[in-house]
Motif scaffolding. Structure first.
Motif, PDB file in Angstrom:
ATOM      1  N   PHE A 258       0.710  -1.075  -0.285  1.00  0.00           N
ATOM      2  CA  PHE A 258      -0.147  -0.087  -0.019  1.00  0.00           C
ATOM      3  C   PHE A 258       0.804   1.117  -0.591  1.00  0.00           C
ATOM      4  O   PHE A 258       0.830   2.316  -0.378  1.00  0.00           O
ATOM      5  N   ASN A 259       2.374   1.432   0.182  1.00  0.00           N
ATOM      6  CA  ASN A 259       3.105   2.237   0.448  1.00  0.00           C
ATOM      7  C   ASN A 259       4.151   1.697   0.412  1.00  0.00           C
ATOM      8  O   ASN A 259       4.778   0.813   0.638  1.00  0.00           O
ATOM      9  N   TYR A 291       3.603  11.743   7.003  1.00  0.00           N
ATOM     10  CA  TYR A 291       2.593  10.567   7.080  1.00  0.00           C
ATOM     11  C   TYR A 291       2.242  10.674   8.876  1.00  0.00           C
ATOM     12  O   TYR A 291       3.806  10.990   8.978  1.00  0.00           O
ATOM     13  N   THR A 292       2.055   9.940   9.496  1.00  0.00           N
ATOM     14  CA  THR A 292       1.430  10.077  11.164  1.00  0.00           C
ATOM     15  C   THR A 292       2.332   8.742  11.830  1.00  0.00           C
ATOM     16  O   THR A 292       2.388   7.544  10.762  1.00  0.00           O
ATOM     17  N   ASP A 294       0.798   6.607  13.281  1.00  0.00           N
ATOM     18  CA  ASP A 294      -0.501   5.491  13.452  1.00  0.00           C
ATOM     19  C   ASP A 294      -0.224   4.812  12.363  1.00  0.00           C
ATOM     20  O   ASP A 294      -0.286   3.730  12.069  1.00  0.00           O
ATOM     21  N   ALA A 295      -0.318   5.164  10.762  1.00  0.00           N
ATOM     22  CA  ALA A 295      -0.485   5.480   9.638  1.00  0.00           C
ATOM     23  C   ALA A 295       1.260   4.187   9.334  1.00  0.00           C
ATOM     24  O   ALA A 295       1.166   3.033   8.674  1.00  0.00           O
ATOM     25  N   ARG A 297       2.828   2.205  11.640  1.00  0.00           N
ATOM     26  CA  ARG A 297       2.750   1.982  12.392  1.00  0.00           C
ATOM     27  C   ARG A 297       1.995   0.379  11.557  1.00  0.00           C
ATOM     28  O   ARG A 297       1.457  -0.619  11.531  1.00  0.00           O
ATOM     29  N   ASN A 298       0.670   0.881  11.373  1.00  0.00           N
ATOM     30  CA  ASN A 298      -0.357   0.430  11.123  1.00  0.00           C
ATOM     31  C   ASN A 298      -0.311  -0.273   9.864  1.00  0.00           C
ATOM     32  O   ASN A 298      -0.718  -1.376   9.054  1.00  0.00           O
ATOM     33  N   SER A 299       0.965  -0.124   8.754  1.00  0.00           N
ATOM     34  CA  SER A 299       1.458  -0.234   7.475  1.00  0.00           C
ATOM     35  C   SER A 299       2.517  -1.362   7.815  1.00  0.00           C
ATOM     36  O   SER A 299       1.975  -3.184   7.370  1.00  0.00           O
ATOM     37  N   ASP A 302      -0.106  -4.664   9.122  1.00  0.00           N
ATOM     38  CA  ASP A 302      -0.837  -4.714   7.913  1.00  0.00           C
ATOM     39  C   ASP A 302      -0.134  -5.898   7.232  1.00  0.00           C
ATOM     40  O   ASP A 302      -0.079  -7.638   7.092  1.00  0.00           O
ATOM     41  N   ARG A 305      -0.096  -9.500   9.635  1.00  0.00           N
ATOM     42  CA  ARG A 305      -1.129  -9.876   9.401  1.00  0.00           C
ATOM     43  C   ARG A 305      -1.006 -10.765   7.945  1.00  0.00           C
ATOM     44  O   ARG A 305      -1.228 -12.231   7.934  1.00  0.00           O
ATOM     45  N   ARG A 306      -0.202 -10.704   6.907  1.00  0.00           N
ATOM     46  CA  ARG A 306      -0.387 -11.206   5.321  1.00  0.00           C
ATOM     47  C   ARG A 306       0.477 -11.821   5.659  1.00  0.00           C
ATOM     48  O   ARG A 306       1.023 -12.668   4.516  1.00  0.00           O
TER      49      ARG A 306
ATOM     50  N   PRO B  46      -4.888   0.788   4.564  1.00  0.00           N
ATOM     51  CA  PRO B  46      -4.427  -0.449   5.768  1.00  0.00           C
ATOM     52  C   PRO B  46      -4.009   0.538   7.272  1.00  0.00           C
ATOM     53  O   PRO B  46      -3.890   0.277   8.312  1.00  0.00           O
ATOM     54  N   GLU B  47      -3.318   1.745   6.272  1.00  0.00           N
ATOM     55  CA  GLU B  47      -3.067   3.040   7.120  1.00  0.00           C
ATOM     56  C   GLU B  47      -3.698   3.562   8.132  1.00  0.00           C
ATOM     57  O   GLU B  47      -3.125   4.124   8.877  1.00  0.00           O
TER      58      GLU B  47
END
Lengths: 384, 337
Positions: A258-259, A291-292, A294-295, A297-299, A302, A305-306, B46-47
Motif C-alpha cells: 500500500f506504500n 505520514y503519521t 499511526d499510519a 505502524r498500521n502499515s 498489515d 498480518r499478511r 491499511p494505513e
C-alpha cells in the motif's frame, strides 16, 4: 514576447553557422567536432536490477478519463507528483553496490523529456528509460497496441535481460491498475525457464498481442539462458486499493503493498536495505507527505498480518531505531521526525505476537497464466 | 465485532471508511485472525486501520449481564476500555444492544447529573433542519429505560439537544415531549412535570408537547420520551415503513396500470426510499456517558457501518461531553434555586 532585434540576429547567425558546419564533409583522419568524447570505462556489470513502472507506481497519475489523460500528457515536470516514499526508496536502491535501475512505462516517447526532468527534480538516477512508441503505433494503425501492455512490456523486459549473467537478480515494481503483476510474473517465469514455447505462444496469443510482438518475445525468450529465481520480488503498488487476495495466484514472489514504507520493510527483511535506509524512506513520507506514526505502524501491522514480514524483523528494526541503536544518528536535524521515528522504534520493540492471518503462499507455486489471463486481462484475451 | 453480519460486513464498512475519510483512524476490535481474513478480501487502506485482538464476542441472543460476566475479553468490553483509556475517541457497535449499553456503563463514567443513559434513534422526517438540511429527527429514549421521572426526561432533552446541535449543525434544535396531546396538562404526571420544568429552561428551545403524528412530519428536531414508549413508537414507525414498501411491491405485481403508475413515480419513490433509508444515517448515540457510543442497527451492512463511523467521527470532533455537562450544571442550579 519576441526577443530584441540584436539578440534575434545573433541567434540567427549562430543557427546558420551550425548549419554550415553540418554541411561540411568530415575529412578522413580529421576528428569531427560532433564526435563524442572518449568513452568512459564501461561500468561493471550489475548484480541486481530494479525494474520500475512509472505511472501509478512512481508517479501519481490519473488516466481513467480523457481529461485526466490530457492533463497528464501536458503538465510540466514540476506539476507531476511522485508517490510518497518512492523517490527516497529509489535513491536508496541506487546506493546499492552494482545496481541498475530501469524504468519501463506505457507513456508515449514524446514525454521522455518531461519525465526525465521529473526524475531529476526528485534526485532519482536511472540507467534505462523505455517508453512506448505510441506515435508509431498510431501512424501504423496499431490502435490496440496503444493500450495493450503484454506485447509491449514483455519483449522490452526480455530485451533488457539479454546480456545479463544468469546470476543477476531482479526486483520489479508495478501497480494494480494494469496487468503489471501478470507481466512481471510471466517475465520471471520465462527467464526462469518455467514457461515452454507453446505455452508462451498461447499466452501471448490470448493476451491479444500483435504477431510481430509475440514472435519477438518468443525469440528473445529462447535466446536467454535459464535463470531460475532471478526475479526475487515483484512489488505491486495498490493504487486502486485492490484486495490483496487478488494476487494470491501469483505466489510468494509477488508482494502487494500500500506504500513504500512497506516495500522498505520487506527489503529490509530480504537484506536488500539496511535499517538506516528504511528510516530515510519513512522520513521522506513523514516530512514531505505528512505520514503519521499511526499510519506507519498500521502499515507494518498489515504486513505482519499478511505474513509478509516476521515479527522478529519488526523488533530488530525497532531496536535499531531506539536512541541506543544504529539508526538514530542518521535521522538528521528534524527533531519532530526524529521523535516520531524513535517512538515508532519503541513500539516496534514491544510488538507482541501478531496472529498469523494467512500463511504465505508457497514459494514454488506454479502460476496458471492462462487462468490468470482470464481474470487480470479479460478485455484483451481475444486473439487478434 | 457484533451484529448480524459480523465480521465481514463490519470490516467491509470500515474498509470503505478508510478510503472515504482520510482523517479517521479506525481500530477494529475482535478476533484478529477473522478480521485479518476479512481484510484480505476487501478494498481498504491499511494505513488508517488497526486491529485489536479480542477473543470473545457477545452474541445477539445472549443475556447481556451473564454474557459480559462470562466473557471479560468480549470485543465490546475491550473496545469500551480502549475508549475509556483514550486510545479511541468513540465506540461504534452493531452488536447486542443491551450488552453494549451495559459494557459502557461498566467501563465509563456517567456524566454528572445523568441518572440514566438514554438510547437515541434517528427518524426520517418531512421537514429538514440544520446547516446541512438533515432530513431526520432524534428520538430518545428508545429502550434503555423503562420507568422515567420528570428529571430524567429533562436530562434526555438536554442530552438530545446538545447532540442534535452538533451532528446537524443546528444551533437551536427544537425539543418536544411526546404525549397524547399538545396541551401542557396532557399525559402522565411525569410528562406534565417535565413540561413545566422544560418551559423554564431558556438554554433549550422547548416547543411543548407533540403527538405521534408529528414525529414523521418533523415538527420537532428532538423528541423526548420514556424508553418504553420510545421503543414501541420506533418499532411501529419502522413497521409502517416496511409495510408501505411491501404494499408498493404488491401493487407492482397486481395490475399493469398500477405498475405503469409506479414506474412513472420511480424517480420520486427512489428519492423517498433514499430519505427513509436508515442505513444512510448509520447509527444513533447512547448519550449520558463521558465517552461517545454510536449504536448501529443489528442488521447493519457495510454502508450503515461506514456511515455510523462517520457520525462518530463528526461528533468526536467537538467537545460534546463538556457542552452537556455545562447545560446540566445550569439545569441543576436552576432546580436548586
Amino acid at each position: 514576447m519576441a526577443p530584441p532585434p540584436d539578440e534575434r540576429s545573433e541567434r540567427d547567425r549562430e543557427r546558420e553557422r551550425r548549419r554550415e558546419e553540418r554541411r561540411k564533409p568530415v575529412r578522413p583522419g580529421v576528428e569531427s567536432i560532433k564526435a563524442a568524447p572518449a568513452p568512459a570505462p564501461a561500468p561493471p556489470p550489475p548484480r541486481h536490477v530494479y525494474r520500475w513502472d512509472l505511472d501509478k507506481t512512481y508517479l501519481k497519475t490519473e488516466f481513467d478519463t480523457l481529461k485526466d489523460l490530457l492533463r497528464s500528457a501536458f503538465e510540466g515536470a514540476e506539476a507531476k507528483q511522485s508517490i510518497p516514499g518512492a523517490a527516497a526508496l529509489l535513491r536508496e536502491l541506487r546506493h546499492g553496490e552494482r545496481t541498475r535501475i530501469c524504468f519501463i512505462s506505457g507513456s508515449p516517447r514524446q514525454m521522455r523529456k518531461v519525465l526525465t526532468k521529473k526524475l531529476q527534480l526528485d534526485g532519482v538516477e536511472f540507467d534505462e528509460f523505455i517508453l512506448k512508441p505510441n506515435l508509431r503505433n498510431m501512424l501504423t494503425g496499431r490502435w490496440a497496441a496503444m493500450r495493450e501492455q503484454v506485447g509491449y512490456k514483455l519483449p522490452a523486459l526480455l530485451a533488457g535481460r539479454s546480456g545479463l549473467a544468469p546470476d543477476v537478480r531482479e526486483t520489479c515494481f508495478g501497480d494494480d491498475a494494469e496487468a503489471d503483476c501478470f507481466i512481471y510474473s510471466l517475465y520471471a517465469d520465462v527467464i526462469g525457464g518455467l514457461v515452454s514455447r507453446p505455452l508462451l505462444e498461447e499466452i501471448l496469443d490470448r493476451a491479444g498481442c500483435y504477431e510481430d510482438d509475440a514472435a519477438r518475445a518468443v525469440s528473445l525468450a529462447e535466446a536467454l539462458p535459464p535463470a531460475p529465481g532471478a526475479v526475487e520480488r515483484i512489488f505491486i503498488h495498490l493504487d486502486r486499493k485492490s484486495p490483496t487476495s487478488r494476487f494470491d495466484r501469483y505466489g510468494a514472489r509477488v508482494v502487494p503493498i500500500f506504500n513504500y514504507f512497506q516495500v522498505a520493510l520487506v527489503m529490509f527483511e530480504d537484506g536488500r536495505l539496511g535499517a538506516a535506509q528504511v528510516v530515510r524512506v519513512a522520513l521522506e513520507m513523514v516530512d514531505r507527505f505528512g505520514y503519521t506514526l499511526d499510519a506507519l505502524r498500521n502499515s507494518l501491522s498489515d504486513l505482519l498480518r499478511r505474513s509478509r514480514l516476521r515479527v522478529e524483523t519488526a523488533r530488530a528494526l525497532g531496536a535499531q531505531l531506539m536512541p541506543s541503536g544504529d539508526g538514530v544518528p542518521l535521522l538528521g536535524a528534524l527533531p519532530e521526525s526524529r521523535e516520531l521515528l524513535t517512538q515508532l522504534g519503541a513500539r516496534l520493540t514491544q510488538f507482541g505476537d501478531v496472529p498469523v492471518v494467512m500463511p504465505p503462499p508457497p514459494p514454488d507455486l506454479r502460476i496458471d497464466f492462462l487462468a490468470a489471463l482470464e481474470v487480470d486481462l479479460p478485455r484483451r484475451r481475444k486473439s487478434r | 465485532m457484533g451484529g448480524d453480519y459480523a465480521p465481514d460486513e463490519i470490516v467491509k464498512g470500515v474498509g470503505q471508511l478508510s478510503l472515504e475519510a482520510p482523517h479517521v483512524q479506525t481500530i477494529l476490535v475482535g478476533h484478529a485472525e477473522r478480521i485479518g481474513q476479512a481484510l484480505l478480501k476487501v478494498r481498504h487502506n491499511p494505513e488508517r486501520i488497526s486491529v485489536h485482538h479480542a477473543p470473545d464476542v457477545v452474541l445477539m441472543h445472549e443475556k447481556p449481564k451473564d454474557a459480559l460476566e462470562a466473557k471479560p475479553e468480549a470485543s465490546i468490553l475491550v473496545a469500551a476500555r480502549l475508549v475509556r483509556d483514550h486510545v479511541a475517541d468513540a465506540l461504534v457497535s452493531a452488536g447486542n444492544t443491551g450488552a453494549s449499553v451495559l459494557a459502557c456503563s461498566m467501563t465509563w463514567q456517567r456524566i454528572h447529573g445523568v441518572r440514566r443513559a438514554p438510547l437515541a434513534a434517528v427518524y426520517p422526517t418531512e421537514i429538514r433542519r440544520g446547516e446541512k438540511d438533515d432530513p431526520f429527527s432524534l428520538l430518545l429514549d428508545v429502550g434503555a429505560t423503562l420507568d422515567v421521572s420528570a428529571e430524567d426526561l429533562c436530562t434526555f432533552a438536554i442530552l438530545g439537544s446538545a447532540y442534535a446541535a452538533r451532528v446537524s449543525k443546528n444551533p437551536r434544535p427544537k425539543v418536544a415531549l411526546l404525549s397524547n396531546g399538545a396541551e401542557a396538562g396532557k399525559g402522565p404526571p411525569e410528562i406534565v412535570e417535565a413540561h413545566r420544568l422544560l418551559t423554564q429552561m431558556s438554554e433549550i428551545n422547548f416547543v411543548g408537547n407533540i403527538e405521534g403524528v408529528d414525529i414523521p412530519r418533523g415538527t420537532a428536531d428532538v423528541v423526548v420520551c420514556g424508553g418504553y414508549v420510545g421503543n414501541v413508537v420506533l418499532k411501529m414507525l419502522e413497521g409502517v415503513s416496511e409495510t408501505v414498501l411491501r404494499l408498493a411491491s404488491y401493487a407492482y405485481k397486481e395490475k399493469l396500470v398500477w405498475r405503469a403508475g409506479l414506474m412513472m413515480l420511480g424517480g420520486g419513490l427512489k428519492r423517498l426510499k433514499e430519505i427513509t433509508d436508515w442505513e444512510q444515517y448509520g447509527g444513533a448515540p447512547v448519550l449520558g456517558f463521558d465517552r461517545l457510543f454510536i449504536k448501529a442497527h443489528g442488521r447493519s451492512r457495510a454502508r450503515a457501518i461506514t456511515n455510523a463511523c462517520k457520525v462518530a467521527a463528526k461528533v468526536s470532533q467537538g467537545n460534546l461531553v463538556a457542552d452537556i455537562e455545562e447545560a446540566l450544571r445550569r439545569f441543576e442550579a436552576r432546580r436548586a434555586a
